[in-house]
Design a protein around this motif. Structure first.
Motif, PDB file in Angstrom:
ATOM      1  N   GLY A  30       9.579  11.251  11.596  1.00 19.20           N
ATOM      2  CA  GLY A  30       9.635  10.091  12.879  1.00 19.20           C
ATOM      3  C   GLY A  30      10.624   8.954  12.265  1.00 19.20           C
ATOM      4  N   GLY A  31      11.957   9.696  11.779  1.00 20.55           N
ATOM      5  CA  GLY A  31      13.204   9.014  12.610  1.00 20.55           C
ATOM      6  C   GLY A  31      12.961   8.444  10.987  1.00 20.55           C
ATOM      7  N   VAL A  32      11.955   8.489  10.029  1.00 19.16           N
ATOM      8  CA  VAL A  32      12.153   6.936   8.343  1.00 19.16           C
ATOM      9  C   VAL A  32      13.364   7.521   7.679  1.00 19.16           C
ATOM     10  N   ILE A  45      -5.832  -1.522   7.855  1.00 17.68           N
ATOM     11  CA  ILE A  45      -4.369  -1.406   6.980  1.00 17.68           C
ATOM     12  C   ILE A  45      -4.042  -0.279   6.333  1.00 17.68           C
ATOM     13  N   GLU A  46      -5.106   0.523   5.551  1.00 15.72           N
ATOM     14  CA  GLU A  46      -5.164   1.294   4.693  1.00 15.72           C
ATOM     15  C   GLU A  46      -5.061   2.746   5.228  1.00 15.72           C
ATOM     16  N   MET A  79       0.151  -1.327   0.154  1.00 15.04           N
ATOM     17  CA  MET A  79       0.185   0.166   0.713  1.00 15.04           C
ATOM     18  C   MET A  79       1.173   1.411   0.419  1.00 15.04           C
ATOM     19  N   ILE A  80       2.019   0.895   0.435  1.00 16.18           N
ATOM     20  CA  ILE A  80       2.817   2.292   0.585  1.00 16.18           C
ATOM     21  C   ILE A  80       3.673   2.569  -0.361  1.00 16.18           C
ATOM     22  N   VAL A  97      -1.245   4.840   4.999  1.00 19.00           N
ATOM     23  CA  VAL A  97      -1.351   6.799   4.176  1.00 19.00           C
ATOM     24  C   VAL A  97      -0.659   6.860   5.376  1.00 19.00           C
ATOM     25  N   ALA A  98      -0.278   7.199   6.602  1.00 20.81           N
ATOM     26  CA  ALA A  98       0.115   7.779   7.731  1.00 20.81           C
ATOM     27  C   ALA A  98       1.185   7.806   7.237  1.00 20.81           C
ATOM     28  N   ARG A  99       1.934   6.327   7.341  1.00 20.42           N
ATOM     29  CA  ARG A  99       3.279   6.677   7.274  1.00 20.42           C
ATOM     30  C   ARG A  99       3.632   6.935   5.983  1.00 20.42           C
TER      31      ARG A  99
END
Length: 479
Positions: free
Chosen positions: A257-259, A241-242, A204-205, A246-248
């Motif tokens: 967020g350290g991503v 999960i969707e 999804m991401i 989306v938020a990620r």
């Protein structure tokens, strides 16, 4: 401003990149890149060059126990292959070719991933074709040829479909090839539950990141959820999960967020398998510490030790853990279950099975309790006298012991309607009527496969070992 409305997108791709790059050309490009870099010491530059040359000369691949050295190009899949190819393509395009190209000025945008190029063209299609023709002419002495190109308002680049809208803005969405079966990890496979959630989450991401418009993003997400549901994923769980995906994706795009943080550049990490030799390796690195510091600078060498294989990190069937026999090293296909009628008619572990002059190997990892298998039956009375027409290949969706019970029921000499429906009982009736019983045969499991492949696998063994010509499979009976 001032950009013509007749903009078009284009892509270029090199044919057989790694086999086409000549080692001497790659080393020349690497030397040029090192000479123009002021961040590394001369010792490190010399080491990089020498190690790369060593890799080119000494790399080999193994196949079926034999070693092979590549005759053309640079090694594929080596730890330096991608970086060397990237350096070589940059040197070739911008140091050797660009200054000699007539229509390079018509390129409004140029982006490259190793040998895949995407750009915006301000000229006509004819001018682009002439550009590619001249590009190949100049690249030919170096062994490089751009064999695949696209130009138009819509092009496919890697896993993205790009297009120009009415305002000459680039829009994009996820691109899938036509042969993409879209088969994801099935939920009936033996994996932890979080793995299935991770598959849906990451896919999804990927879709959200590769769509510039909400409409196409929603369409691709719906299609993904439909494909995941087909593979057994719970639809309600996918809907949960969707929003997290989306938020990620938004978090990643904002860099929060350290991503996406890079690793400490002063750390040099080696991934090694758990072994008693690791202590010697660490001591060697410590002894070479001054040399490493002199060449690479002030860095810290870290060993990431992979976990040693154990029951805890391997997929196992828990029901089998309670069986003492499963803990022993398997040497035969017997299940050793009390009262099993199939174990006595299985081949002995040291049996050598020959079918029409060809040796047949059994899969010792399987037992008579396994299903979805291809099995072999061989008449022992015929084998003793050197007969050929003694072997039969069969398939079964059920466990082998269940299938043999079906064969055993056909051994009723008084009921023709029964024994005519098994190739094994018919063979005994025609040839060994004095020994009309199933234990005239020895059985073994050849292969386990997927249910829908059983017909093809059985036919393959019959053809390979010619049992459809000199064997029991030639009988027009479904065994």
């Amino acid at each position: 401003k001032g950009v013509p409305k007749s903009l078009q997108l284009f892509t270029l791709d090199v044919a057989a990149l790694y086999p086409s790059i000549r080692p001497e050309v790659a080393l020349t490009a690497l030397e040029d890149a090192l000479n123009n870099d002021n961040n590394f010491s001369q010792e490190l530059k010399a080491a990089l060059y020498e190690f790369t040359d060593l890799i080119f000369r000494e790399s080999f691949v193994t196949f079926q126990g034999e070693g092979y050295i590549g005759k053309e190009g640079i090694p594929t899949g080596n730890c330096t292959s991608r970086q060397v190819a990237d350096v070589t393509m940059h040197w070739l395009l911008f140091k050797q070719i660009k200054g000699k190209m007539n229509n390079w000025r018509l390129i409004n945008l140029w982006r490259r991933f190793i040998d895949d190029v995407f750009g915006v063209w301000m000229g006509t299609v004819r001018q682009f074709n002439l550009f590619v023709e001249q590009l190949n002419k100049l690249a030919e002495p170096f062994g490089i040829r751009f064999a695949d190109q696209q130009i138009g308002k819509t092009v496919n680049f890697l896993d993205i479909a790009l297009s120009l809208d009415t305002n000459n803005q680039i829009q994009y969405r996820l691109y899938r090839k036509e042969m993409d079966a879209r088969n994801y990890l099935r939920t009936d496979s033996f994996h932890p539950h979080h793995v299935f959630d991770s598959v849906a989450f990451s896919q999804m991401i990927r879709i959200i990141e590769r769509n510039s418009q909400n409409l196409t993003c929603v369409e691709d997400l719906k299609e993904l959820k439909r494909d995941l549901s087909r593979c057994g994923h719970n639809r309600t769980k996918l809907e949960e999960i969707e929003p997290r995906a989306v938020a990620r994706a938004l978090q990643i795009s904002r860099g929060a967020g350290g991503v996406g943080k890079s690793e400490n550049p002063n750390n040099l990490v080696f991934s090694v398998q758990h072994s008693s030799d690791n202590l010697l390796l660490k001591k060697l690195i410590q002894d070479l510490g001054p040399d490493i510091k002199r060449i690479c600078g002030d860095i810290r060498v870290i060993f990431a030790i992979r976990k040693h294989p154990s029951i805890g990190n391997r997929a196992v069937k828990n029901r089998q853990l309670g069986k003492k026999q499963e803990a022993l090293q398997r040497t035969s296909q017997k299940c050793y279950a009390p009262g099993c009628k199939t174990c006595p008619v299985l081949f002995d572990p040291d049996s050598k099975i020959t079918v029409n002059g060809l040796e047949l190997r059994l899969d010792k990892a399987l037992t008579c309790r396994d299903k979805h298998i291809i099995y072999v039956a061989q008449c022992q009375r015929c084998s003793e006298i050197g007969g050929k027409e003694d072997t039969y290949f069969g398939q079964t969706l059920t466990p082998l012991h269940t299938r043999l019970n079906g064969h055993r029921n056909k051994f009723n000499i008084d009921k023709r309607a029964l024994y005519e429906h098994s190739a094994l009982s018919m063979h005994c009736y025609n040839v060994h009527r004095d020994a009309f019983r199933l234990d005239c045969f020895k059985f073994g499991i050849v292969k386990k496969t997927k249910p829908h492949l059983l017909d093809r696998e059985e036919a393959g063994f019959c053809i390979k070992f010619k049992t459809n010509v000199w064997g029991l499979n030639r009988m027009e009976i479904i065994g």
